[in-house]
Design a protein around this motif. Structure first.
Motif, PDB file in Angstrom:
ATOM      1  N   HIS A  93       0.839  -1.201   0.000  1.00  0.00           N
ATOM      2  CA  HIS A  93       0.000   0.000   0.000  1.00  0.00           C
ATOM      3  C   HIS A  93       0.874   1.251   0.000  1.00  0.00           C
ATOM      4  N   TRP A  94       2.037   1.182   0.656  1.00  0.00           N
ATOM      5  CA  TRP A  94       3.011   2.267   0.688  1.00  0.00           C
ATOM      6  C   TRP A  94       4.337   1.722   0.175  1.00  0.00           C
ATOM      7  N   PHE A  95       5.102   2.583  -0.485  1.00  0.00           N
ATOM      8  CA  PHE A  95       6.392   2.204  -1.040  1.00  0.00           C
ATOM      9  C   PHE A  95       7.498   3.008  -0.363  1.00  0.00           C
ATOM     10  N   PRO A  96       8.699   2.445  -0.247  1.00  0.00           N
ATOM     11  CA  PRO A  96       9.793   3.192   0.384  1.00  0.00           C
ATOM     12  C   PRO A  96      10.292   4.309  -0.519  1.00  0.00           C
ATOM     13  N   GLY A  97      10.503   5.464   0.079  1.00  0.00           N
ATOM     14  CA  GLY A  97      11.001   6.623  -0.660  1.00  0.00           C
ATOM     15  C   GLY A  97      12.421   6.969  -0.264  1.00  0.00           C
ATOM     16  N   GLU A  98      12.683   8.255  -0.064  1.00  0.00           N
ATOM     17  CA  GLU A  98      14.015   8.723   0.282  1.00  0.00           C
ATOM     18  C   GLU A  98      14.422   8.208   1.660  1.00  0.00           C
ATOM     19  N   ASN A  99      15.619   7.612   1.708  1.00  0.00           N
ATOM     20  CA  ASN A  99      16.236   7.158   2.966  1.00  0.00           C
ATOM     21  C   ASN A  99      15.362   6.124   3.702  1.00  0.00           C
ATOM     22  N   CYS A 100      14.629   5.314   2.943  1.00  0.00           N
ATOM     23  CA  CYS A 100      13.817   4.243   3.533  1.00  0.00           C
ATOM     24  C   CYS A 100      14.035   2.963   2.726  1.00  0.00           C
ATOM     25  N   ALA A 101      13.681   1.847   3.339  1.00  0.00           N
ATOM     26  CA  ALA A 101      13.792   0.551   2.676  1.00  0.00           C
ATOM     27  C   ALA A 101      12.618  -0.314   3.100  1.00  0.00           C
ATOM     28  N   MET A 102      12.403  -1.408   2.364  1.00  0.00           N
ATOM     29  CA  MET A 102      11.288  -2.313   2.622  1.00  0.00           C
ATOM     30  C   MET A 102      11.816  -3.706   2.945  1.00  0.00           C
ATOM     31  N   GLY A 103      11.272  -4.325   4.004  1.00  0.00           N
ATOM     32  CA  GLY A 103      11.652  -5.676   4.369  1.00  0.00           C
ATOM     33  C   GLY A 103      10.881  -6.700   3.568  1.00  0.00           C
ATOM     34  N   ARG A 104      11.168  -7.991   3.829  1.00  0.00           N
ATOM     35  CA  ARG A 104      10.526  -9.049   3.055  1.00  0.00           C
ATOM     36  C   ARG A 104       9.057  -9.217   3.429  1.00  0.00           C
ATOM     37  N   ALA A 110      13.348   3.002   8.401  1.00  0.00           N
ATOM     38  CA  ALA A 110      14.247   4.105   8.074  1.00  0.00           C
ATOM     39  C   ALA A 110      15.678   3.607   7.958  1.00  0.00           C
ATOM     40  N   THR A 111      16.424   4.175   7.035  1.00  0.00           N
ATOM     41  CA  THR A 111      17.843   3.874   6.876  1.00  0.00           C
ATOM     42  C   THR A 111      18.739   5.029   7.293  1.00  0.00           C
ATOM     43  N   GLN A 112      18.157   6.203   7.550  1.00  0.00           N
ATOM     44  CA  GLN A 112      18.920   7.364   8.000  1.00  0.00           C
ATOM     45  C   GLN A 112      18.130   8.079   9.088  1.00  0.00           C
ATOM     46  N   SER A 113      18.812   8.862   9.875  1.00  0.00           N
ATOM     47  CA  SER A 113      18.149   9.659  10.910  1.00  0.00           C
ATOM     48  C   SER A 113      17.509  10.883  10.267  1.00  0.00           C
ATOM     49  N   GLY A 114      16.269  11.169  10.665  1.00  0.00           N
ATOM     50  CA  GLY A 114      15.582  12.324  10.099  1.00  0.00           C
ATOM     51  C   GLY A 114      14.125  12.342  10.495  1.00  0.00           C
ATOM     52  N   TYR A 115      13.319  12.984   9.664  1.00  0.00           N
ATOM     53  CA  TYR A 115      11.907  13.208   9.965  1.00  0.00           C
ATOM     54  C   TYR A 115      11.055  12.509   8.900  1.00  0.00           C
ATOM     55  N   VAL A 116      10.018  11.813   9.353  1.00  0.00           N
ATOM     56  CA  VAL A 116       9.178  11.013   8.464  1.00  0.00           C
ATOM     57  C   VAL A 116       8.315  11.937   7.604  1.00  0.00           C
ATOM     58  N   PRO A 126       2.521   7.787 -10.871  1.00  0.00           N
ATOM     59  CA  PRO A 126       1.374   8.657 -10.567  1.00  0.00           C
ATOM     60  C   PRO A 126       0.450   8.138  -9.476  1.00  0.00           C
ATOM     61  N   LYS A 127       0.418   6.822  -9.232  1.00  0.00           N
ATOM     62  CA  LYS A 127      -0.571   6.272  -8.310  1.00  0.00           C
ATOM     63  C   LYS A 127       0.027   5.736  -7.007  1.00  0.00           C
ATOM     64  N   ARG A 128       1.312   5.736  -6.873  1.00  0.00           N
ATOM     65  CA  ARG A 128       1.921   5.146  -5.677  1.00  0.00           C
ATOM     66  C   ARG A 128       2.076   6.174  -4.562  1.00  0.00           C
ATOM     67  N   GLN A 129       2.009   5.655  -3.338  1.00  0.00           N
ATOM     68  CA  GLN A 129       2.232   6.472  -2.154  1.00  0.00           C
ATOM     69  C   GLN A 129       3.583   6.092  -1.551  1.00  0.00           C
ATOM     70  N   TYR A 130       4.339   7.095  -1.146  1.00  0.00           N
ATOM     71  CA  TYR A 130       5.697   6.864  -0.679  1.00  0.00           C
ATOM     72  C   TYR A 130       5.849   7.357   0.765  1.00  0.00           C
ATOM     73  N   ILE A 131       6.803   6.725   1.440  1.00  0.00           N
ATOM     74  CA  ILE A 131       7.207   7.143   2.777  1.00  0.00           C
ATOM     75  C   ILE A 131       8.703   7.394   2.733  1.00  0.00           C
ATOM     76  N   GLY A 132       9.117   8.582   3.123  1.00  0.00           N
ATOM     77  CA  GLY A 132      10.528   8.938   3.092  1.00  0.00           C
ATOM     78  C   GLY A 132      10.959   9.588   4.386  1.00  0.00           C
ATOM     79  N   VAL A 133      12.249   9.827   4.483  1.00  0.00           N
ATOM     80  CA  VAL A 133      12.849  10.471   5.656  1.00  0.00           C
ATOM     81  C   VAL A 133      13.658  11.661   5.152  1.00  0.00           C
ATOM     82  N   ALA A 134      13.331  12.851   5.639  1.00  0.00           N
ATOM     83  CA  ALA A 134      14.045  14.075   5.295  1.00  0.00           C
ATOM     84  C   ALA A 134      14.993  14.443   6.428  1.00  0.00           C
ATOM     85  N   PHE A 135      16.141  15.022   6.065  1.00  0.00           N
ATOM     86  CA  PHE A 135      17.130  15.357   7.082  1.00  0.00           C
ATOM     87  C   PHE A 135      16.705  16.556   7.933  1.00  0.00           C
ATOM     88  N   GLN A 136      15.945  17.472   7.347  1.00  0.00           N
ATOM     89  CA  GLN A 136      15.464  18.650   8.061  1.00  0.00           C
ATOM     90  C   GLN A 136      13.943  18.633   8.099  1.00  0.00           C
TER      91      GLN A 136
END
Length: 260
Positions: A93-104, A110-116, A126-136
């Motif tokens: 339902h959600w896909f990994p974005g910046e500084n994130c990864a997906m398990g099996r 999260a793969t880096q420290s930051g803000y979700v 166009p149709k996917r939803q992403y979850i990422g981690v921003a540094f600021q």
């Protein structure tokens, strides 16, 4: 039993009837009918007891124990560190974005420290939803197209000296060049040839440079250390080595038992 209570009124009712009806009805026959009707195991009466509640188990309860606790574990703009689970799901339902990864099991972490950050990327999909981690915290995802990728390398920012930054840059392939002030003087640029390395380093696994195995094996020869040459077919020597090793191991086990 209801039979004694019924017999007396029945006798009175039959006696009070007219003689024509009384002659047709035999008194013993009527009593036998009443007895068979009120017997404890009467074939004419069937008692059926229906269950008052379901005996199989709960109809709307959980079948396989507690739930799997799926869903979001971190909200938007919440601070995370590497390894923190952000979202548990079944499917993508959600896909990994910046500084994130997906398990099996489709868990996004999260793969880096930051803000979700929960976001969409129309240029990527166009149709996917992403979850990422921003540094600021004030940053927004996705980053602008053709922008430099932001990475956290764990390096410390240090201010550079102006003298070092203003020095000219010279690239030399065949040797190390030493810079001077005036051309043709003693301090003029000159090339100092590099010494050839005795060992050749080769990049192996995990991007590590190391010597080849045959070079490591000839280290004793380069150090001029005499080593007894190995004879491949000398089985007697191999047997002596294995026997000595077994004897040493047995002695070591014996000492271990004495210490206890």
């Amino acid at each position: 039993m209801l039979l004694p209570r019924i017999l007396t009124p029945a006798r009175a009712a039959i006696t009070a009837l007219k003689p024509s009806y009384a002659a047709c009805i035999s008194l013993p026959y009527s009593f036998d009918t009443l007895r068979s009707t009120n017997a404890p195991f009467s074939p004419t009466l069937t008692l059926v007891r229906h269950a008052t509640h379901q005996a199989q188990g709960r109809a709307n309860g959980a079948k396989d124990g507690p739930g799997k606790r799926l869903g979001a574990k971190k909200t938007g703009e919440e601070y995370v560190i590497p390894g923190n689970i952000i979202f548990r799901q079944r499917g993508t339902h959600w896909f990994p974005g910046e500084n994130c990864a997906m398990g099996r099991d489709h868990t996004i972490y999260a793969t880096q420290s930051g803000y979700v950050k929960y976001y969409r990327d129309p240029l990527k999909h166009p149709k996917r939803q992403y979850i990422g981690v921003a540094f600021q915290r004030h940053e927004t995802l996705p980053y602008p197209p053709n922008a430099a990728r932001r990475r956290r390398l764990g390096m410390l920012a240090v201010q550079m000296d102006q003298e070092a930054s203003s020095s000219p840059k010279v690239d030399v392939l065949d040797g190390d060049m030493q810079l001077g002030e005036v051309a043709g003087s003693e301090t003029a640029p000159r090339v100092v040839p590099r010494m050839k390395a005795q060992s050749q380093l080769v990049m192996g696994k995990r991007y590590a440079y190391r010597e080849a195995n045959w070079q490591i094996g000839r280290a004793a020869e380069r150090a001029k250390v005499k080593v007894r040459e190995f004879v491949p077919g000398d089985r007697f020597r191999a047997w002596r080595k294995s026997a000595a090793r077994k004897t040493a191991n047995a002695e070591r086990r014996g000492l271990r038992g004495k210490r206890k």
